[in-house]
Write a protein that holds these residues in place. Structure first.
Motif: not given
Length: 123
Positions: A39, A42-43, A47, A50-51
């Protein structure tokens, strides 16, 4: 641990986006103990890619956890529709032919059953 797999994986995703215009989304599966690190890393990136649900790549950290094709984790992850899969591990796997087949079949789920029969002769 400490091999830089997280940063290397994020670099692969960035490379695919920038060089090959594959923006994902990408699915990364990791054990709960490493989720905070993922997390944080990737933050640092945007992002939103990625959803999505139609995965281009699945990157499975600690892949030794799916070395049995009878495990519920292996079966659940195999159900994800992904164009490509990448397995990561820093832990040596005491490979048996069954474990190798489970990993091979996971990354290549469309492997013909005839190949499995040939492979099974060694199991």
């Amino acid at each position: 641990m400490g091999l830089g797999k997280t940063v290397q994986s994020i670099s692969v995703m960035a490379y695919l986006a920038e060089t090959h215009n594959i923006w994902g989304p990408f699915l990364v599966i990791a054990p709960a103990s490493t989720l905070h690190n993922w997390q944080q890393e990737i933050a640092r990136f945007d992002t939103q890619y990625f959803q999505r649900m139609r995965w281009q790549y699945m990157i499975l950290d600690e892949a030794q956890a799916i070395k049995s094709s009878t495990s519920s984790r292996w079966k659940a992850l195999l159900g994800f529709h992904c164009r490509n899969r990448l397995l990561l591990t820093g832990t040596p796997i005491q490979n048996s032919m069954q474990e190798l087949w489970a990993l091979l079949h996971f990354i290549m789920p469309t492997t013909p059953s005839s190949m499995k029969r040939n492979f099974a002769a060694y199991i």
